[in-house]
Design a protein around this motif. Sequence first.
Motif, short mmCIF file in Angstrom:
data_model
loop_
_atom_site.label_atom_id
_atom_site.label_comp_id
_atom_site.label_asym_id
_atom_site.label_seq_id
_atom_site.Cartn_x
_atom_site.Cartn_y
_atom_site.Cartn_z
N THR B 123 36.28 46.71 33.19
CA THR B 123 35.45 45.51 33.38
C THR B 123 34.40 45.45 32.28
OG1 THR B 123 35.76 45.78 35.75
CG2 THR B 123 34.05 44.25 35.04
N TYR B 135 44.75 47.03 39.24
CA TYR B 135 44.25 46.22 40.36
C TYR B 135 44.80 44.81 40.32
CZ TYR B 135 40.81 49.94 40.50
OH TYR B 135 40.21 51.17 40.56
N ASN B 138 40.71 39.25 41.54
CA ASN B 138 40.38 37.92 42.08
C ASN B 138 38.98 37.55 41.59
OD1 ASN B 138 38.79 36.37 44.26
ND2 ASN B 138 40.94 35.97 44.78
N GLN B 140 35.81 34.81 41.44
CA GLN B 140 35.18 33.66 42.10
C GLN B 140 33.82 33.44 41.48
OE1 GLN B 140 34.97 35.00 46.07
NE2 GLN B 140 36.79 33.90 46.76
N THR B 147 31.84 36.82 41.21
CA THR B 147 32.29 37.97 41.98
C THR B 147 33.72 38.33 41.57
OG1 THR B 147 31.03 37.14 43.87
CG2 THR B 147 32.60 38.91 44.30
N LEU B 148 33.92 39.59 41.28
CA LEU B 148 35.26 40.09 40.99
C LEU B 148 35.70 40.93 42.17
CD1 LEU B 148 35.57 41.54 37.34
CD2 LEU B 148 36.86 39.67 38.35
N LYS B 149 36.86 40.60 42.73
CA LYS B 149 37.36 41.43 43.82
C LYS B 149 38.60 42.17 43.32
CE LYS B 149 35.72 38.55 47.58
NZ LYS B 149 36.12 37.50 48.52
N GLN B 163 38.92 47.99 48.62
CA GLN B 163 38.55 46.96 47.65
C GLN B 163 37.29 47.37 46.89
OE1 GLN B 163 36.67 42.93 48.52
NE2 GLN B 163 38.84 42.43 48.71
N ARG B 165 34.21 45.48 44.87
CA ARG B 165 33.64 44.15 44.58
C ARG B 165 32.53 44.29 43.55
NH1 ARG B 165 32.46 41.56 50.34
NH2 ARG B 165 34.62 41.73 51.04
N THR B 167 29.71 42.13 41.34
CA THR B 167 29.07 40.83 41.13
C THR B 167 28.18 40.90 39.91
OG1 THR B 167 27.09 41.31 42.40
CG2 THR B 167 28.99 40.48 43.62
N GLU B 177 30.25 47.19 44.76
CA GLU B 177 30.46 47.62 46.14
C GLU B 177 31.85 48.22 46.28
OE1 GLU B 177 29.99 44.48 48.91
OE2 GLU B 177 30.26 45.76 50.67
N ARG B 185 31.50 52.86 53.04
CA ARG B 185 31.16 51.77 52.12
C ARG B 185 30.05 52.26 51.20
NH1 ARG B 185 28.02 47.00 52.82
NH2 ARG B 185 27.20 47.92 54.74
#
Lengths: 778, 193
Positions: B123, B135, B138, B140, B147-149, B163, B165, B167, B177, B185
């Motif tokens: 990333t 991966y 996704n 958004q 946000t990358l999921k 997952q 996440r 941001t 996250e 988590r």
Amino acid sequence: MNQNQGKFIALLWLLVLAASCILFLKQANVVTDMTSLMPGATSATDKLMLQQLRQGPASRMLIIGIASGNPEQLAEFSTALIEHLRSSDRFVYVNNGGEEASDRDRAFVMSNRYLLSPADSSRTFSVAALKAKMQQQLQVLASPLGALTRSDFIRDPTGEALQLLQLWSSGLQQPEKQHGVWFSVDGKRALMIAESKAAAFDLDRQETVLATIQMKFDSIKGKSKATLIVTGPPVFAVDARRTIRKEVMWLTAISSLLVLAFLLFVYRSPVLVLIAGIPLLSGIIIAALFVNTVFGQIHGITLAFGITIIGVAVDYPIHLFTHRTSGESARATMRRIWPTMLLAVVTTAVGYSAMVLSGFAGLAQLGVFAIVGLLTAALTTYSILPIFMNYSRAHVPIYGGVIGFMALMRPLKWLPLLLIIVSSITLFFMQEQLWENDIANLNPASTSLKNNDKLLRKELNVADVSKMLIIEAGSLQSVLQKSERLVAGLDKLVADKVMDGYDHAARYLPSEQRQQQRQQALPSARELRTTMYHALQGSLFRQSGFSQFIREVHASKTQALITLKDLDSTSMGLRLRSLLFQQDKHWVSLIPLHGNIKTDQLQAWVTTMSDPGLRFLDLKNASNRIINHYRDEALWYVVMGAMVILLLLLLRFRSIVTVTRILLPIVAAELTVVVVLLLLGFKLSVFHLVGLLLVMGIGLDYSLFFNREHNDVSEGHRTTQSLIVCSVTTILVFGVLAFSQTPVLSTIGLTASIGSLLCLLLSATMVKKSWGYAPPFS
Amino acid sequence: MMKKNFVAVFVVVNFFVAYAHAVEESTWGLQALMSQMAQVETSRAKFVEVKHDPLLKRPLYLKGVLKYQAPDYLRKETHKPFYNQFAVQGNSLTITREGVKPRTIRMQKYPSLWAFVEAFRATLQGDLKNLQRFYTVNFQGTERHWTLKLAPLNRRMKKTVRQIRITGRAAQIKSIEIIGTHNDRSMMTLVAQ
């Protein structure tokens, strides 16, 4: 004997030959296993070594590489091929480093961790130790590794499984992985290993296995350009057989053709040349049948060697043809030359008997083959051939070159003595480089095969272990226990830098006694709960998270002990079976030693242990030592043979001068051949000795004929011509052999061809004045 | 009359400006994010990480520094409550802990670990292709807040991580996250330096 009787006998003999030939072809048991050429083992250590070479897992292991493609493609092929091989049921074990295999390993180690772990339970499960572990694990949980190690950590907070996996892989280095499978470091080859079920010497089955691999690979790769490399002892063995088979055919064909052509050129009579074939065929067929009957099998190399019989045995009919004067009956000629021929045959046979007496099974076969073949050929020439010769009135002219040759050589009678002196001095100074002490150089595999093997082995980190300790005991458990008792001593040796490391079976399969000890040392569920409570005081961890841990420790106290069979399902199974096996009635365990080993100190340590069941073995040294031992023995027999020949000659001629004239050229020729070989860069092996024996036999034949008693000039010419023809056919046959790809045959060929040429030249210098060689006249 | 026209023009111009701005923002996507990230040579951020785990009596708070250096160097240094350091360079990961000798491992030997590391490094490198190897990605949001999921493809990693996440704003990562599969988590918030 009259004509009709003669015809009858001749026909009868041909029938006998045909029958023998058919008999041989029907029951011939031809083997091409190179290890059967090795001497029989006497000491138990040697037996072990040979057994490992012939049947051990290492001897059945194939290394496979897939190249010429991008890494993703290669990884895909690797995965697909592994699946096919696994399901083909021809392999004990296959591994390409793929996740599946190590998943199995991880699962096995995890479920048996407390039985396998060498850690001290009282310390591992103490409050202090657990507390420290929890602190450490908190850090791991907080780190990038946290999520990945979490589930293992809950079951195994002390980290036994991880430590065990590290311990296991310390004994065996894992290759590089790309896309989840083993790769060479440069990423050009995907690698895998496969242990074939077929025994190393069962070459038919091995060949099928190799064909299966190739076939499965072809079906996977489709249109891509990917290539397959397979290497390992089975590949060498199959290749050796293929080479030997091909060579037996080729060498026989080419030698026969050359000799045929040459004889036609000399005798200008097809009938005569055809007749010359009879003693040769007789010799080969009878000898082959004899060897097969006596030994129960005949080695491919022995058959290939049969060709050399042609080179020597063809001398007998040649002598008969060339010595016949016009108008003389063949039988009369035979009677004339028989005494000399017989003596030559007997002395040659004595020379070959040195091979028969040597401990080498392969050489003994060769020796027997040679002796029986030559005797048969000589006897056939004596009794049967004259009958056939009545059908040919051919008369052989004396070629002018013969006389010229003799006139040239006679003045050089000082040459043999000079060569002896010069060679002896040279050999004295070169004696360090004389002997070939590394048997690896006798491997007939092609260079490209050997290089592939070396490369793939290095990339896979398959250790080439040559130094090890051997432990023997009556049962599996006692051998494991012994192994465990040695650990302290071995660790000290590593600490003292006597060696870098070692691997032993009990590391993967602890003795039952040890496993039970460990079980008893484990805390009970109640004890562990209490310990955890205290350890987790002040820690962020909840006790409830470790209930599985407590349950599993409790279960381990009564779980079934690990057996040898259990480990077969893991990647360690293969390693274990090469370290632990049965031999005769007892169990043997090997402890391979790694790194730079100080052999003297190690041997001293072994001696202080004073345990007859513990020995130090240096594999390379051991096998070389065996070969050299037998080579020295063979040398000794050769010397003895020479003595016997000396005696025979003295008895026959009763004159030291004559015997010296006979033997001097031979000695000179032998020494010169050795010097020539050394100068060409060769080192003498036991096969060179065989070649030298051959030279002795040939040399005696020439020397004895050159020393025949007669005052007839033309007879002298006939003998000379006969010997030149003999010499050329011998050189032709052995010259062809020198081009063989099998070191055994090519060394014999080279030695014998150079030797026979020298024998001819040097014997010729010793010819007596009574042979009447005046300066050449037209 | 002048006043009315001026207001009309003003409104129209504003409208166009707003529209243009919106269009620009809505066309800014995954590719744009990646190319902006790729342009970053070096970045450094202080982080606060909170780990929630059923194994723990209460959440664990970590503080430290995250450093990135193009093309392939990434380092997470934890300072509180204990010191450790995880540094990746090329194919190697070096772990340094207090009182323990630094340990280096080749990531090729541990494919799931490698996948995990690449979630962040790829990333930061702006290497979408590499990221997609490990991966399903996704995307958004907008340049101001994206946000990358990431959902792992590696079999073993799937068992432990559900997952990841990420941001951020433009080329700056704001939070990471990690959602585990066992109700665990971790939430890391970053402040660029």
